[in-house]
Write an enzyme that holds these catalytic residues in place. Sequence first.
Site, mmCIF file in Angstrom:
data_model
loop_
_atom_site.group_PDB
_atom_site.id
_atom_site.type_symbol
_atom_site.label_atom_id
_atom_site.label_comp_id
_atom_site.label_asym_id
_atom_site.label_seq_id
_atom_site.Cartn_x
_atom_site.Cartn_y
_atom_site.Cartn_z
ATOM 1 C CG ASP A 1 -1.878 -28.070 -6.167
ATOM 2 O OD1 ASP A 1 -1.103 -27.701 -7.077
ATOM 3 O OD2 ASP A 1 -2.511 -29.133 -6.222
ATOM 4 C CG ASP B 1 -12.629 -36.602 -6.441
ATOM 5 O OD1 ASP B 1 -12.540 -35.378 -6.302
ATOM 6 O OD2 ASP B 1 -11.680 -37.307 -6.818
ATOM 7 C CG ASP C 1 -16.328 -21.581 -11.045
ATOM 8 O OD1 ASP C 1 -17.139 -20.962 -10.337
ATOM 9 O OD2 ASP C 1 -15.109 -21.347 -11.052
ATOM 10 C CG ASP D 1 -10.169 -31.466 -5.479
ATOM 11 O OD1 ASP D 1 -10.344 -30.244 -5.323
ATOM 12 O OD2 ASP D 1 -9.172 -31.952 -6.049
#
Length: 481
Positions: A240, A148, A91, A146
């Site tokens: 989450d 990273d 996004d 994610d």
Amino acid sequence: MLAAESTVELFLTLSLVILGIFSFNLLLLTLARLLLPKRRMATAEPSDTDLPKVLVQLPLFNEGELVERILSAIMALDWPRDRLQIQVLDDSIDGSLALSRSAVAALSNAGVEIELLHRVDRTAFKAGALAAGLARSDAPFVAIFDADFIPPPDFLRRTVGALIAQPDWAYVQTRWAHLNREENLLTRIQARLLDSHFGVEQEARWRLGLPIPFNGTCGVWRRAAIEDAGGWEGDTLTEDLDLSLRARLRGWRAGFIKDLTVPGVLPVSTRAWRVQQFRWTKGFVQCFIKLLPQIWASPALPRWQKLMVSLQIGQPLAFLLGMSCIILGLPFIAGEMVAGETLSRIALVASTLGFLAPISFLTLAGTRGGARQTAQEVLGALVLTSGLLLSNARGGLEALLGYRTEFVRTPKARIQSGPRARGWSGGLMELGAGLGLLGFVLLEEPFAVIYLAIVISGLLGVGAMQILDERMPARVANTQP
């Protein structure tokens, strides 16, 4: 006047009692992790022809420089290519979207089942992106990373295998590791805090049979559980935790694999860390408000688990209560009020638990680097966490008041123009509060500096570190494995 004094003393006493309960809960989890035996986990090992299809979702926002690395790790997973579907949920609103498009196009041309989803409207933020991607797939299992983080090749074999073996499990959560742990003192302290969460708290909950919260990344969900729990919702900043608790209330359980680690990158700047902790604190309190009635009305949990879960999601309120205790305690420091015997005893018990519980919790995470480094990290964690008092108290208060803010991704690089808490100049609030509190105590009751040393040091430290961050050149965190 006497009525006002009684009211102040009553609220201070209640705040200290609740803080003492939070500390006692943390101590119980520490003891459970130390004393309870390890819990075994069954794992299925189906043949390659029987392996199910897995959807891998990679939510990104202005992180295009990481997309090639995470996609390389996904392509290295030990899983048949014809059973693997990849979604890059980007996004981004900066130029990094072009990097995602290029990386996805290259893999697509090589025959990989991969697509890029870009939403112009970030409705529900990360939760909305995950939901939008899920609607475009029929895979029965969903892995989420994610950008990273770098999953190891056997990640899906071990996590999906556990879900196959336990059909009543909604998801499996794995443990985070840290690529840049040794980059500076801040990253070492963050690593200590996260190691305590995964190695002590999550492991203790797993051994006790308590609900295991999903940590937003490095886990695999059963699609049926997501749908049964109502799907991803973006009305909190911790989607989450929200979904994992709603799944538990529907009767689903979850597993935690402590020895399956997925390395990721820690924020290298104090300001970025503060933004992250603000979001987590506010999101937990939002879940506390949203889910507490459902938790206590649910037949899926015994009462003792309802209490433990309530303390878990309410724990971040300790920052708001802590700030309230400091403000309410100022008249006692100045000698304008005298604490009664009950308040004095409760303050002593709460303070003892407030030191003993976190020190034990943080120390049990490990002694890598020797006793000196461990002591440095534990003390640093106590001090810097106390320095988040203003920011996190504000996060808790905003959640209680129903004030909405957007989901802000945590930048891992040191940047000079990244997300900043609205109206809060970097570090000046903490620095001013620390100096003000120090000056007040020295003028009114110098001996009280000992009692407030950690809070004062934390505020001054976090404030000064943020100001120094502003003056250091922008750079990318060390992310090499």
